[in-house]
Design a protein around this motif. Structure first.
Motif, PDB file in Angstrom:
ATOM      1  N   MET A 191     -49.741  -5.875   3.267  1.00 14.72           N
ATOM      2  CA  MET A 191     -48.492  -6.239   2.598  1.00 14.72           C
ATOM      3  C   MET A 191     -48.766  -6.937   1.267  1.00 14.72           C
ATOM      4  O   MET A 191     -48.093  -6.671   0.269  1.00 14.72           O
ATOM      5  CB  MET A 191     -47.659  -7.132   3.515  1.00 14.72           C
ATOM      6  N   ARG A 192     -49.740  -7.836   1.264  1.00 16.43           N
ATOM      7  CA  ARG A 192     -50.083  -8.534   0.019  1.00 16.43           C
ATOM      8  C   ARG A 192     -50.521  -7.540  -1.051  1.00 16.43           C
ATOM      9  O   ARG A 192     -50.073  -7.596  -2.206  1.00 16.43           O
ATOM     10  CB  ARG A 192     -51.179  -9.552   0.265  1.00 16.43           C
ATOM     11  N   ARG A 193     -51.386  -6.615  -0.661  1.00 11.37           N
ATOM     12  CA  ARG A 193     -51.888  -5.628  -1.618  1.00 11.37           C
ATOM     13  C   ARG A 193     -50.782  -4.703  -2.107  1.00 11.37           C
ATOM     14  O   ARG A 193     -50.796  -4.252  -3.260  1.00 11.37           O
ATOM     15  CB  ARG A 193     -52.999  -4.796  -0.969  1.00 11.37           C
ATOM     16  N   GLY A 194     -49.822  -4.425  -1.230  1.00  7.05           N
ATOM     17  CA  GLY A 194     -48.748  -3.512  -1.588  1.00  7.05           C
ATOM     18  C   GLY A 194     -47.508  -4.199  -2.113  1.00  7.05           C
ATOM     19  O   GLY A 194     -46.496  -3.531  -2.374  1.00  7.05           O
ATOM     20  N   ASP A 195     -47.561  -5.515  -2.273  1.00 11.86           N
ATOM     21  CA  ASP A 195     -46.436  -6.293  -2.781  1.00 11.86           C
ATOM     22  C   ASP A 195     -45.178  -6.088  -1.935  1.00 11.86           C
ATOM     23  O   ASP A 195     -44.076  -5.914  -2.453  1.00 11.86           O
ATOM     24  CB  ASP A 195     -46.155  -5.937  -4.243  1.00 11.86           C
ATOM     25  N   VAL A 196     -45.363  -6.127  -0.605  1.00 10.54           N
ATOM     26  CA  VAL A 196     -44.243  -6.042   0.338  1.00 10.54           C
ATOM     27  C   VAL A 196     -43.935  -7.459   0.805  1.00 10.54           C
ATOM     28  O   VAL A 196     -44.812  -8.140   1.347  1.00 10.54           O
ATOM     29  CB  VAL A 196     -44.590  -5.130   1.528  1.00 10.54           C
ATOM     30  N   GLY A 197     -42.707  -7.907   0.618  1.00 14.10           N
ATOM     31  CA  GLY A 197     -42.430  -9.333   0.732  1.00 14.10           C
ATOM     32  C   GLY A 197     -41.799  -9.818   2.015  1.00 14.10           C
ATOM     33  O   GLY A 197     -41.621 -11.029   2.186  1.00 14.10           O
ATOM     34  N   LYS A 198     -41.450  -8.921   2.956  1.00 13.73           N
ATOM     35  CA  LYS A 198     -40.735  -9.367   4.161  1.00 13.73           C
ATOM     36  C   LYS A 198     -41.420  -8.821   5.410  1.00 13.73           C
ATOM     37  O   LYS A 198     -41.620  -7.620   5.562  1.00 13.73           O
ATOM     38  CB  LYS A 198     -39.282  -8.889   4.127  1.00 13.73           C
ATOM     39  N   LEU A 199     -41.753  -9.741   6.325  1.00 10.44           N
ATOM     40  CA  LEU A 199     -42.354  -9.398   7.609  1.00 10.44           C
ATOM     41  C   LEU A 199     -41.564 -10.059   8.722  1.00 10.44           C
ATOM     42  O   LEU A 199     -41.271 -11.252   8.666  1.00 10.44           O
ATOM     43  CB  LEU A 199     -43.810  -9.883   7.669  1.00 10.44           C
ATOM     44  N   VAL A 200     -41.220  -9.274   9.735  1.00  8.71           N
ATOM     45  CA  VAL A 200     -40.683  -9.801  10.988  1.00  8.71           C
ATOM     46  C   VAL A 200     -41.636  -9.348  12.083  1.00  8.71           C
ATOM     47  O   VAL A 200     -41.915  -8.153  12.203  1.00  8.71           O
ATOM     48  CB  VAL A 200     -39.253  -9.282  11.271  1.00  8.71           C
ATOM     49  N   TYR A 201     -42.168 -10.289  12.848  1.00  9.07           N
ATOM     50  CA  TYR A 201     -43.230  -9.938  13.786  1.00  9.07           C
ATOM     51  C   TYR A 201     -42.996 -10.557  15.161  1.00  9.07           C
ATOM     52  O   TYR A 201     -42.296 -11.562  15.306  1.00  9.07           O
ATOM     53  CB  TYR A 201     -44.590 -10.385  13.252  1.00  9.07           C
ATOM     54  N   ALA A 202     -43.592  -9.920  16.155  1.00  9.96           N
ATOM     55  CA  ALA A 202     -43.463 -10.389  17.534  1.00  9.96           C
ATOM     56  C   ALA A 202     -44.546 -11.414  17.842  1.00  9.96           C
ATOM     57  O   ALA A 202     -45.731 -11.105  17.827  1.00  9.96           O
ATOM     58  CB  ALA A 202     -43.569  -9.214  18.502  1.00  9.96           C
ATOM     59  N   SER A 203     -44.120 -12.633  18.133  1.00  7.85           N
ATOM     60  CA  SER A 203     -44.995 -13.636  18.729  1.00  7.85           C
ATOM     61  C   SER A 203     -44.728 -13.585  20.237  1.00  7.85           C
ATOM     62  O   SER A 203     -44.571 -12.503  20.804  1.00  7.85           O
ATOM     63  CB  SER A 203     -44.722 -15.015  18.135  1.00  7.85           C
ATOM     64  N   THR A 204     -44.647 -14.713  20.918  1.00 10.36           N
ATOM     65  CA  THR A 204     -44.393 -14.711  22.351  1.00 10.36           C
ATOM     66  C   THR A 204     -43.889 -16.075  22.792  1.00 10.36           C
ATOM     67  O   THR A 204     -44.276 -17.106  22.220  1.00 10.36           O
ATOM     68  CB  THR A 204     -45.664 -14.360  23.151  1.00 10.36           C
ATOM     69  N   SER A 205     -43.066 -16.092  23.822  1.00  9.74           N
ATOM     70  CA  SER A 205     -42.625 -17.355  24.410  1.00  9.74           C
ATOM     71  C   SER A 205     -43.762 -18.059  25.138  1.00  9.74           C
ATOM     72  O   SER A 205     -43.664 -19.260  25.441  1.00  9.74           O
ATOM     73  CB  SER A 205     -41.469 -17.112  25.381  1.00  9.74           C
ATOM     74  N   ALA A 206     -44.853 -17.342  25.415  1.00 10.60           N
ATOM     75  CA  ALA A 206     -45.987 -17.941  26.118  1.00 10.60           C
ATOM     76  C   ALA A 206     -46.647 -19.060  25.320  1.00 10.60           C
ATOM     77  O   ALA A 206     -47.370 -19.880  25.896  1.00 10.60           O
ATOM     78  CB  ALA A 206     -47.020 -16.874  26.469  1.00 10.60           C
ATOM     79  N   VAL A 207     -46.380 -19.131  24.009  1.00 14.52           N
ATOM     80  CA  VAL A 207     -46.973 -20.218  23.215  1.00 14.52           C
ATOM     81  C   VAL A 207     -46.488 -21.580  23.690  1.00 14.52           C
ATOM     82  O   VAL A 207     -47.131 -22.598  23.450  1.00 14.52           O
ATOM     83  CB  VAL A 207     -46.667 -20.058  21.709  1.00 14.52           C
ATOM     84  N   TYR A 208     -45.343 -21.623  24.382  1.00 10.19           N
ATOM     85  CA  TYR A 208     -44.756 -22.892  24.805  1.00 10.19           C
ATOM     86  C   TYR A 208     -45.331 -23.436  26.109  1.00 10.19           C
ATOM     87  O   TYR A 208     -45.050 -24.588  26.462  1.00 10.19           O
ATOM     88  CB  TYR A 208     -43.258 -22.716  25.038  1.00 10.19           C
ATOM     89  N   GLU A 209     -46.038 -22.629  26.848  1.00 10.22           N
ATOM     90  CA  GLU A 209     -46.394 -23.000  28.218  1.00 10.22           C
ATOM     91  C   GLU A 209     -47.092 -24.362  28.246  1.00 10.22           C
ATOM     92  O   GLU A 209     -47.958 -24.659  27.437  1.00 10.22           O
ATOM     93  CB  GLU A 209     -47.246 -21.919  28.859  1.00 10.22           C
ATOM     94  N   GLY A 210     -46.668 -25.176  29.203  1.00  7.85           N
ATOM     95  CA  GLY A 210     -47.121 -26.557  29.303  1.00  7.85           C
ATOM     96  C   GLY A 210     -46.084 -27.544  28.823  1.00  7.85           C
ATOM     97  O   GLY A 210     -46.171 -28.741  29.128  1.00  7.85           O
ATOM     98  N   ASN A 211     -45.070 -27.055  28.072  1.00 10.82           N
ATOM     99  CA  ASN A 211     -43.971 -27.901  27.612  1.00 10.82           C
ATOM    100  C   ASN A 211     -42.835 -27.894  28.640  1.00 10.82           C
ATOM    101  O   ASN A 211     -42.701 -26.969  29.433  1.00 10.82           O
ATOM    102  CB  ASN A 211     -43.432 -27.381  26.272  1.00 10.82           C
ATOM    103  N   PRO A 212     -41.971 -28.903  28.603  1.00  9.21           N
ATOM    104  CA  PRO A 212     -40.776 -28.890  29.463  1.00  9.21           C
ATOM    105  C   PRO A 212     -39.751 -27.891  28.942  1.00  9.21           C
ATOM    106  O   PRO A 212     -39.668 -27.636  27.734  1.00  9.21           O
ATOM    107  CB  PRO A 212     -40.252 -30.326  29.367  1.00  9.21           C
ATOM    108  N   VAL A 213     -38.968 -27.312  29.860  1.00 14.13           N
ATOM    109  CA  VAL A 213     -37.903 -26.408  29.460  1.00 14.13           C
ATOM    110  C   VAL A 213     -36.610 -27.193  29.249  1.00 14.13           C
ATOM    111  O   VAL A 213     -36.455 -28.285  29.813  1.00 14.13           O
ATOM    112  CB  VAL A 213     -37.684 -25.313  30.530  1.00 14.13           C
ATOM    113  N   PRO A 214     -35.694 -26.647  28.432  1.00 15.46           N
ATOM    114  CA  PRO A 214     -35.784 -25.382  27.709  1.00 15.46           C
ATOM    115  C   PRO A 214     -36.707 -25.499  26.496  1.00 15.46           C
ATOM    116  O   PRO A 214     -36.831 -26.576  25.905  1.00 15.46           O
ATOM    117  CB  PRO A 214     -34.343 -25.109  27.290  1.00 15.46           C
ATOM    118  N   TYR A 215     -37.315 -24.379  26.135  1.00 21.30           N
ATOM    119  CA  TYR A 215     -38.260 -24.368  25.031  1.00 21.30           C
ATOM    120  C   TYR A 215     -37.518 -24.300  23.695  1.00 21.30           C
ATOM    121  O   TYR A 215     -36.652 -23.453  23.490  1.00 21.30           O
ATOM    122  CB  TYR A 215     -39.174 -23.147  25.135  1.00 21.30           C
TER     123      TYR A 215
END
Length: 334
Positions: A109-133
Motif C-alpha cells: 500500500m505504501r509503495r502504491g500510495d493506497v491510503g485506506k486499510l480495513v483489516y481483521a484483528s481478533t477479539s482474542a487479543v483481550y483474553e485475560g481481561n474482564p468482560v465486557p471487552y
C-alpha cells in the motif's frame, strides 16, 4: 464515498465471500487475492465468480501483492488463519501468514500510495481481561494467534503515523453463518453443533456449557467492515460483536427448539490449556462512531444455519460434517 475500487485479501473465505456480496450490491469494483487454502475455489458462489477479479496467490508474495494493489482505492485485509486450531496445527505457518502477510499488505500500500486499510484483528487479543471487552483495554495476548494480531495492530499504527495512511482494525468476536462448510472442523461452534445434530451425532461440549460467546452473524460482520471502509476515520480499532452473551447450552436449546426435538450433549473436560470462558463485546464505539448495530440475532442465525445445512445434504462433503466437531482430536499435543 471515494473508496470504490477495492482489493479484498482472503476474499474467497467465509467472511470474505459474504462481505464481497454486500460490496457488489452497493456498486463496488472488487479484486480478490486468495490462496484458496481453506475450502478452495469450489466454495465461491457462482453468483460471485463473474463479478470479481479473482487472483490466486499468497500475501507473503510481496511482488504479486504490490502489483495487485496498484491503482486501488482501499484494501480490506482478511487473509490469515481464522481459527486458533490452525495455529495449534501449524504455528509457524499461522504466524507467518498473519505477520509477514500483513506487513506486505502495508508495504504494498505504501509503495502504491493506497491510503485506506480495513483489516481483521481478533477479539482474542483481550483474553485475560474482564468482560465486557472495550477497545481501550491493556492487551497481553496469551496465545500465538492473539499475539500475532496484536503485532499487526501495532505495525498498522506505525505505518499510519509514519506514512499517513489510515488503518482501521476490526476485532471480530464469534462469527458464524449459513455457509461455513468450507471451514470443516475450523467452523464456529454453532455450525458444528447443527451439523452434528442433523447427522444424529451427539454434540460435544467442552466444560459445562455455561461458557459464553458474543455470536455475530457473518453478514452483520461484513457490514461492520464496510461501515469502517466508508467512514472517514483516524486509525483506531473496533469491536465487531452484538453486545449480547449467549451460552453454549442456550445455543443447543435453540437448535433443539428449531428442530422440534431435545438435544442432549456430551460434556468433556476442556482439552486445551488456553480457553476463554466468556467473550462479550462492548459495542459502544462501533455504535457511536461507525453507526453499526447487528440485525440478525442468535435465534434467527441458528435458523439460517439449520436451513443451509438441510439444503447441503446432497453435497459430496455433507457426510464428513457430522464428525467435524472432533477435528481438534487430530491435533498434536505437546
Amino acid at each position: 464515498m471515494t473508496h470504490r475500487d477495492i482489493l479484498v485479501t482472503g476474499g474467497a473465505g467465509f467472511i470474505g465471500r459474504n462481505m464481497i456480496r454486500g460490496l457488489l450490491d452497493d456498486g463496488y469494483t472488487i479484486t480478490s487475492l486468495d490462496n484458496y487454502k481453506i475450502g478452495g475455489w469450489e466454495h465461491v458462489p457462482a453468483s460471485l465468480r463473474d463479478h470479481v477479479e479473482w487472483v490466486e496467490g499468497d500475501t507473503r508474495d510481496l511482488e504479486l501483492l504490490t502489483k495487485t494493489v496498484r491503482g486501488k482505492d482501499a484494501v480490506l485485509h482478511l487473509a490469515a488463519p481464522s481459527s486458533f486450531l490452525m495455529y495449534e496445527e501449524d504455528p509457524v505457518d499461522g504466524a507467518s501468514v498473519t505477520t509477514h502477510g500483513f506487513l506486505n499488505v502495508l508495504e504494498a500500500m505504501r509503495r502504491g500510495d493506497v491510503g485506506k486499510l480495513v483489516y481483521a484483528s481478533t477479539s482474542a487479543v483481550y483474553e485475560g481481561n474482564p468482560v465486557p471487552y472495550t477497545e481501550g483495554m491493556e492487551l497481553a495476548p496469551p496465545d500465538l494467534k492473539a499475539l500475532s494480531k496484536k503485532w499487526n495492530e501495532e505495525v498498522a499504527r506505525q505505518y499510519s503515523e509514519r506514512y499517513g495512511m489510515t488503518a482501521i482494525g476490526m476485532r471480530p468476536f464469534s462469527v458464524y453463518g449459513h455457509d461455513e462448510f468450507s471451514k470443516g472442523g475450523y467452523a464456529n461452534v454453532i455450525s458444528l453443533f447443527v451439523w452434528a445434530v442433523l447427522h444424529d451425532v451427539t454434540p460435544v461440549v467442552w466444560g459445562d456449557g455455561r461458557q459464553t460467546r458474543d455470536f455475530i452473524y457473518v453478514e452483520d460482520a461484513g457490514r461492520a467492515f464496510q461501515r469502517a471502509l466508508e467512514c472517514e476515520l483516524p486509525t483506531q480499532e473496533f469491536n465487531v460483536g452484538t453486545g449480547v452473551e449467549t451460552t453454549f447450552s442456550e445455543v443447543l436449546a435453540m437448535i433443539g427448539e428449531e428442530l422440534g426435538r431435545p438435544v442432549a450433549p456430551r460434556y468433556v473436560d476442556v482439552p486445551i490449556a488456553i480457553y476463554a470462558e466468556r467473550l462479550w463485546a462492548d459495542i459502544t464505539r462501533a455504535r457511536d462512531v461507525l453507526g453499526f448495530r447487528h440485525r440478525i440475532d442468535v435465534r434467527e442465525g441458528v435458523r439460517r444455519v439449520i436451513e443451509a445445512a438441510r439444503a447441503a445434504r446432497t453435497s459430496p462433503r455433507w457426510n464428513t460434517l457430522g464428525a467435524a466437531q472432533m477435528y481438534f482430536e487430530t491435533l498434536p499435543r505437546g
